[in-house]
Scaffold this motif. Structure first.
Motif, short mmCIF file in Angstrom:
data_model
loop_
_atom_site.label_atom_id
_atom_site.label_comp_id
_atom_site.label_asym_id
_atom_site.label_seq_id
_atom_site.Cartn_x
_atom_site.Cartn_y
_atom_site.Cartn_z
N ASN A 236 30.85 48.37 25.77
CA ASN A 236 31.86 48.00 24.78
C ASN A 236 31.29 47.27 23.56
O ASN A 236 32.04 46.88 22.67
N GLN A 238 30.17 44.37 23.30
CA GLN A 238 30.34 42.91 23.29
C GLN A 238 28.97 42.25 23.38
O GLN A 238 28.19 42.55 24.28
N ARG A 262 29.44 34.56 19.95
CA ARG A 262 29.93 35.79 20.58
C ARG A 262 30.83 36.57 19.63
O ARG A 262 31.44 35.99 18.73
N ASN A 263 30.89 37.87 19.83
CA ASN A 263 31.77 38.70 18.99
C ASN A 263 32.96 39.22 19.79
O ASN A 263 33.52 40.26 19.47
N TYR A 264 33.34 38.51 20.84
CA TYR A 264 34.43 38.95 21.72
C TYR A 264 35.09 37.71 22.32
O TYR A 264 34.59 36.58 22.15
#
Ligand code: FES
Ligand code: CO
Length: 329
Positions: A236, A238, A262-264
């Motif tokens: 995904n 993430q 983080r990008n999620y």
């Protein structure tokens, strides 16, 4: 403690405290055995040697007044560049001796940390674009005091084979300990490895630990004592980035700063990510603090290096090439 002489580390930047710690009072820190005082005025943040040139009192025990730091002993005042701007006992209008100057250090704020260089900066504070990217959410963690050499901490950062044991069930599992071939890439200022798959069991997946995700890691050491890693779920996209920098307080003592970004999971409480990092780093520190010898041996025959240790061996070679003295043997 004596100032530790190291031609490489003296001219590099080191995180010394969180920006948020330096408010209306001076803050004392120790870097490479040297005590420094940080203080903030309307003009910015400054670092001076934490030693009044008059009678050697600690400036960090003083206060800030009119954009200067006031020594607690006889009230001499120093500006951000270390110039003495007031000697209260001297008659007004009399010239202040030019030698009345505290040693000043280069000082900058970045990523929520205060960075200091005791010597001549060999470049800027490490620049890591992912911590400026609005698609990510950076969170400072620590600082974590560790009774071990900063080099031991960064070597541990380069190591993959401990994830399944030191961080069993959190970052890996002993049944999935085999590592792939690793190739180290070297560039100016950095060495790195990429595309390293690591199986991580799903939390609460029961006793067989068959369920989980294989994450793909990239790890990089930047100059002597900083590093960053990315951990991506290829399913995904993430990604979690971690920046680590270990600040040498003494030969065998350091202060470790980290940022997780983080990008999620923006709906998840940030505190969960910080607490997770606290737990993981504590597991690392518990082992690192037991390692002997305390100073990282740069002689590659001194410890048993296995083929899977290729990145940590590259790190030792890198330190050797740079000529890092503190924290090495
Ligand atoms: Fe600092 Fe005298 S020791 S003013
Ligand atoms: Co670890």
């Amino acid at each position: 403690m004596e100032r530790l002489r190291d031609p490489v580390l003296e001219n590099d930047w080191h995180a010394v405290c969180l920006s948020s710690e330096v408010k209306e009072k001076p803050v004392g820190v120790t870097l490479l055995g040297e005590r420094a005082v940080l203080f903030r005025t309307e003009r910015g943040i400054y670092a001076l040697r934490d030693l009044c040139v008059h009678r050697g009192a600690m400036l960090s025990k003083g206060r800030i007044k009119d954009g200067a730091i006031v020594c607690p002993y006889h009230g001499w005042q120093y500006d951000g560049e270390g110039r003495c701007v007031c000697i209260p006992a001297q008659p007004r209008g009399e010239r202040i001796p030019p030698r009345a100057k505290a040693e000043s250090y280069a000082c900058e704020e970045k990523y929520g940390f205060v960075w200091v260089c005791l010597g001549k900066p060999n470049g800027g504070v490490p620049h890591f674009e992912e911590f400026a990217d609005p698609a990510y959410r950076p969170l400072p963690c620590g600082p974590y005091p560790v009774k071990a050499a900063a080099t031991r901490v960064i070597e541990n950062f380069t190591d993959f084979a401990h994830l399944m044991f030191v961080h069993e069930d959190l970052l890996g599992h002993p049944d999935h300990a085999e590592l792939p071939e690793i190739k180290v890439i070297k560039e100016k200022d950095r060495i790195y490895i990429e595309n390293i798959p690591i199986f991580q069991p799903m939390a609460h997946s029961g006793s067989d630990k068959k369920e989980g995700t294989t994450y793909v890691y990239r790890k990089e050491v930047y100059r002597a004592l900083s590093g960053r890693l990315s951990k991506t779920d290829p399913g995904n996209g993430q990604t979690l980035w971690i920046l680590i920098t270990a600040t040498p307080v003494a030969d065998d003592e350091c202060l470790v700063f980290m940022i997780v970004s983080r990008n999620y999971g923006f709906d998840v409480d940030d505190g969960n990510f910080i607490r997770f990092q606290d737990i993981v780093f504590d597991q690392d520190a518990r082992v690192i603090e037991t390692q002997k010898p305390e100073l990282l041996p740069l002689d590659l025959q001194a410890e048993l290096n296995h083929r899977v240790d290729i990145f940590s061996v590259a790190y030792r070679r890198w330190l050797n090439e740079m000529g890092v003295v503190v924290g090495t043997a």
